[in-house]
Every structure is written in C-alpha cells, then in structure tokens.
Scaffold this active site. Structure first.
Site, PDB file in Angstrom:
ATOM      1  N   CYS A 281       0.827  -1.205   0.000  1.00 14.96           N
ATOM      2  CA  CYS A 281       0.000   0.000   0.000  1.00 14.96           C
ATOM      3  C   CYS A 281       0.866   1.262   0.000  1.00 14.96           C
ATOM      4  O   CYS A 281       1.431   1.597  -1.034  1.00 14.96           O
ATOM      5  CB  CYS A 281      -0.985  -0.044   1.151  1.00 14.96           C
ATOM      6  SG  CYS A 281      -2.514   0.814   0.748  1.00 14.96           S
TER       7      CYS A 281
ATOM      8  N   HIS B 144      -3.731  -5.166   0.512  1.00 13.70           N
ATOM      9  CA  HIS B 144      -3.123  -5.709   1.732  1.00 13.70           C
ATOM     10  C   HIS B 144      -3.139  -7.240   1.699  1.00 13.70           C
ATOM     11  O   HIS B 144      -4.066  -7.854   2.236  1.00 13.70           O
ATOM     12  CB  HIS B 144      -3.898  -5.224   2.959  1.00 13.70           C
ATOM     13  CG  HIS B 144      -3.707  -3.774   3.241  1.00 13.70           C
ATOM     14  ND1 HIS B 144      -2.733  -3.312   4.091  1.00 13.70           N
ATOM     15  CD2 HIS B 144      -4.345  -2.688   2.761  1.00 13.70           C
ATOM     16  CE1 HIS B 144      -2.791  -1.985   4.136  1.00 13.70           C
ATOM     17  NE2 HIS B 144      -3.763  -1.587   3.333  1.00 13.70           N
TER      18      HIS B 144
ATOM     19  N   GLU C 222      -1.521  -9.282   3.372  1.00 14.36           N
ATOM     20  CA  GLU C 222      -1.407  -9.882   4.712  1.00 14.36           C
ATOM     21  C   GLU C 222      -2.770 -10.234   5.304  1.00 14.36           C
ATOM     22  O   GLU C 222      -2.882 -11.123   6.144  1.00 14.36           O
ATOM     23  CB  GLU C 222      -0.636  -8.933   5.648  1.00 14.36           C
ATOM     24  CG  GLU C 222      -1.349  -7.664   6.104  1.00 14.36           C
ATOM     25  CD  GLU C 222      -1.262  -6.501   5.120  1.00 14.36           C
ATOM     26  OE1 GLU C 222      -0.939  -6.738   3.932  1.00 14.36           O
ATOM     27  OE2 GLU C 222      -1.523  -5.341   5.534  1.00 14.36           O
TER      28      GLU C 222
END
Ligand code: GLN
Length: 543
Positions: A389, A514, A516
């Site tokens: 990001c 994102h 993750e």
C-alpha cells in the site's frame, strides 16, 4: 448437525469472557477452540463484541488499538477478526464484529425515527435486545457460534454485553449456551507459589452479573497441578474437569490449539452442549506447527514503517511471515525499523543485516522520506523488496524521482504539485468525511503472465483486500512503464494499477492492496511465500 428446537434450526452459542487483566490472549484462545471444533467436523463462525463507543476501529490510531483488520465486504474491524480468519481459514463478514458504538447508534437512530412509540429507551431492554439480535445474526447457519466479549469483566463498558449474554443463556438454556471465562493464575516468586485469588475475584464479578462460568481457561506460566485445579474448582463453583490449564506456549501461538486438544477442551464443550463427539483431524495443523518449531533456514527481514513502537500495528504482516516462513521451512526474524530515524547518512547502518525489506502501510507524512531512502537503497543494491500500500506508493515516488527525471514526484496525500504520481481517485476527491471513505474490502485484479506476481499466485485472476484513498496516477503510467516499471496486476476494467514490479532485480514487488489480510495459517499467502523464496535464493540457501 445444527440442533433442532421445534421447527427452527439453532446454533450452539459459546461465549468467551476475560478476567483479571487484558492481553491474556482471548482472541487466540477463542480461535483455538473454534479451530478444534471445526477440525472435529462441525461448522463454526466467530464474532467479536467490542465495548468501545467508536462505530468501527477505522478512525482509531494504530498505536492505541493495533492494526485495523478489513474484511472482504469492506468492514474495518478489530484485529481479533484476523486471528479468527487465520485459524479457521474462513472469511468473515462485517456482521462478525459489533462495537458498543454500533449498538447505541442503531438504537438512537430508531428512537429518532419514533420506533419506540414514546417509551423510555433504556439499556435494559433496548440496548440489550439489540445486542441479543446481533448475537443471533448467524443463528441456524452454523453448528457453533463463538462470541468473544471484548474488555475485562468488571469494566463498566462491557456490562450491557454481559447482561445480554445472561439473558440469552436464560432464554436458550444451558445445553445451548456455554460460558467460558479466561483468567490468569500468576506465579508469585516471593511466595514461591501460584495464586488463585485473582481468578476467584474475577469469577465472583462474573457471578454478580448472573453468569456462571461453565469452563475456566486458566492462563499460567507454570503447570496448574491437581491441587490448584481442585482449589479453583471449589472456590469458583465449577467442576474440576472444567478447570483447564492454559499454559504459556514456548514458540508460537499456533501451538495453543494443540495444548487445548491435549486437555480435551473441545471434548468437554461438546459434552456440555450435548453434541455428538466426532474424530479430531489435527495432523495438518501439527505439521504446520512443527515446521515453525524446527525451521531449516533463518532470514532477517526489515519492516520499515512508523508504527514500530507497537508490534500489533503490523499484526497481520507479522503473522503472514510466520505462515509463509513455515511453508518455506524458514524462520523469518522481523526487525522493525522506524522510518522516521532513517536518513541518507545512516541508511547503510540501518539496512545492515537485513536480507530483505518490507515497507508497510501507513497514513500521513511522517516517516515518508525514510521509506523512500530505504527503497532507493534496496532497489540499487538489489536486495529483495516488498511494498504494501503506502509501501508501493513510496516505491513509485522513488522510481519517478530517480529514474524518470521527476525530482519533485510526490503523492498528493503529502504535497500537491504537478508531479503527483500518486493521487486521489476522482470519486474520492469529493468526500470530506473521515471514516469509511476509503477503497475498502475485496476487489478483483488480473495478473500479467510471466511476472513475479503471476508466478507467485500461479493464476491470472485474484481478489485482494484494500484500505486506502490514493492510487497510481494513470497520467504517469506511460512514463513509468517506459522507464522500466512493470504493471503486473491491473483492475479488470484496466483503470487501476494494483501491482508493480521491476525486472533485473531479485524481487521488487509493490502491491496497492493488503495481502497480509488474506494470509492463513497452514496455507500462507502467495506473495509472502514468493518474497521469502526470493530471499532464500538471493542468499543461495535454495537453488
Ligand atoms: N495513505 C495511503 C492511502 O490512503 C496508503 C494507505 C495504506 O497504506 N493502507 O492511499
């Protein structure tokens, strides 16, 4: 399997409250039980009820509350939902997280619309009814609904949640609602023994609200032993077999389900809720934990960002490294580097000993220079780089400044000028409010064959979660591309660049989303797996 009561299908409700002190790992404890029930062949969902008044944690500072977790449907939620998803390997929804703020907002909105027909609107029954309605959002859709109540028993804020829990127990009965209380049994060095008093007091507080715990999960640094369990059982009015030892784990939180399985926790839950016993499949999980405990390789990654004082601000990223590390039989040591401390003069020393760097997400101007300096360093020195990001946005700025002859290149989040390679999308320009104004949730993305991204995912269509306002400015796409940047992931309509990468580099990948947030225990995330692999290759640890 869902219990049949009359004509309606109902789920079994399991409440998890916390006592004595915060940070005992209620989220991990709840997730571990959820996993065990799932691995016994039942369907499970998990909910978190947070006592704070914020409508969602989206506007809360990561220093205070840790990372904001985003679901597929674009809700900004408590980070415990991340644990639930990672353990259960299941995507949750906006409705899996409720804050006191949402509950009050709903009730007050109804009151303003005249919904209560002139009645006095009160905590009991109006607030508690709304909480109970939310408890039952998924009733009948799963065998088990695990509900974690945020905060510590005794806090003023969580009272309405506990009252609603008590009422639900009364309405549905003890074979349909189970109360689990997580508590702490400290070892007092000077006395040379463990102390049960805090647990006794915490259970007493719970009983004052009319909730009798069915199971006590006792966090402890040392084994509880028979004597302690007998004492806790007697003083806390629970059966001895329901006093479960929750010993500190040595190496990883992912060991917790294995410990609970040894104590037969889920077996006990099934018995108390009158559910059939089914065989537990836990081998895959055990192998995953064994790989974490006995890695073949070790690498060090620098996580560059400004929220380095509080590791929970990067919770999902840190967990994603554990998952992907396990897949690669590698222990990934993550060293946090505060980007505000990084300068041209100390960059070499700052990067010392790092096998790769990840520049993380973030908002605001602080620490931007340090991020750009770090990216410049790893780009030129061919050290594996992963930008997430804001990390991607800084990589684009660095590239434009140094390789596209645009020394003034910037993001309009920080400086508005003629060289805003990162800029607001047109729709975002009109919005003035904070909170819920970002591109949030899952969006599809198409990958270009032959790129690192494509190789990592091994597919051309992916979906990833977003939480940002700014994007790569399409006006500058041609010049970036001409100077050697590859856009390896693009939105299906071609309008948004989602992934960038560079050739002639061991691994230089930046993503606007994102990844993750979609990394799960056992399976890991393709990009984290790819990033670690590139480091292992770069270090010649694998071929
Ligand atoms: N501040 C940037 C934006 O809003 C990046 C956000 C992030 O890193 N999640 O676009």
């Amino acid at each position: 399997m869902i219990s049949d009561q009359g004509q309606d299908k109902h789920s079994k409700f399991i409440f998890i409250t916390g006592g004595v002190l915060s940070s005992l790992g209620k989220g991990i404890a709840s997730s571990s039980l959820g996993l065990l029930l799932k691995q016994r062949g039942f369907t499970v969902t998990m909910m978190k009820f947070d006592p704070y008044i914020n409508v969602d944690p989206g506007t809360m500072n990561p220093f205070q509350h840790g990372e904001v977790y985003v679901t597929d449907d674009g809700a900004e939620t408590d980070l415990d939902l991340g644990h639930y998803e990672r353990f259960l390997n299941q995507s949750l929804k906006r409705k899996n997280n409720t804050t006191a703020g949402q509950v009050y907002y709903e009730v007050i909105t109804k009151e303003r619309k005249g919904h209560y027909l002139g009645k006095t609107v009160q905590v009991i029954p109006h607030i508690t009814d709304e909480i109970k309605r939310r408890f039952r959002t998924f009733d009948g859709q799963f065998d088990f609904i695990l509900i974690e109540i945020g905060g510590t028993v005794g806090d003023i804020e969580s009272l309405p949640f506990l009252e609603a829990q008590r009422q639900l127990w009364l309405e549905l009965g003890s074979n349909n609602v189970l109360n689990i209380h997580l508590t702490y049994v400290p070892y007092i060095k000077s006395a040379g023994e463990m102390k049960t008093k805090p647990t006794q007091h915490s259970v007493k507080a719970l009983m004052e609200f009319g909730i009798k715990p069915d199971i006590l999960l006792c966090r402890c640094e040392q084994k509880l032993g028979k004597e302690m369990r007998t004492k806790i059982a007697l003083f806390c009015n629970v059966h001895e077999d329901a006093v479960i030892e929750a010993l500190d784990v040595e190496s990883t939180i992912y060991e917790v389900p294995l410990l609970y399985a040894k104590s037969n926790l889920e077996e006990l839950v099934l018995k108390k809720l009158e559910m059939p016993s089914k065989e537990l499949e836990i081998d895959t999980w055990r192998n995953f934990v064994n790989r974490i405990r006995h890695p073949k390789h070790e690498i060090t990654v620098g996580l560059v960002g400004k929220y380095t004082k509080y590791r929970d601000s990067y919770k999902s990223i840190l967990e994603a490294f554990v998952h992907a590390g396990s897949i690669n039989n590698t222990k990934v040591k993550v060293e946090l580097r505060n980007s505000e401390d990084i300068t041209e003069d100390n960059i070499q020393a700052q990067m010392e000993g790092l096998d790769g760097i990840l520049v993380g997400p973030g908002f605001g101007n602080r620490g931007i220079d340090g991020k750009i300096i770090s990216i410049n360093y790893v780009r030129e020195n061919k050290i594996p780089f992963f930008g997430i990001c804001l990390g991607l946005q800084c990589a684009v700025i660095e590239f434009a400044r140094n390789l596209c002859n645009m020394p003034e290149a910037h993001s309009s989040e920080f400086l508005v000028n003629d060289f805003n390679v990162i800029d607001l999308m047109d729709e975002q320009k009109k919005i003035k409010d904070k909170g819920g104004t970002m591109r949030l949730g899952a969006y599809p993305c198409n990958l270009i064959t032959g790129t690192n991204a494509y190789k990592a995912y091994n597919t051309s269509e992916i979906s990833e979660r977003h939480r940002h306002r700014y994007e790569i400015n399409n006006h500058f796409r041609p010049v970036l591309e001409k100077s050697g940047m590859t856009f390896s992931g693009i939105s299906p309509d071609g309008k948004l660049v989602e992934i960038i990468e560079l050739k002639n580099h061991p691994w230089f990948v930046g993503v606007q989303f994102h990844p993750e947030l979609k990394s799960r225990a056992v399976t890991g995330h393709p990009l984290f797996i790819g990033f670690i692999k590139s480091i292992l290759k770069n270090k010649k640890l694998i071929g």
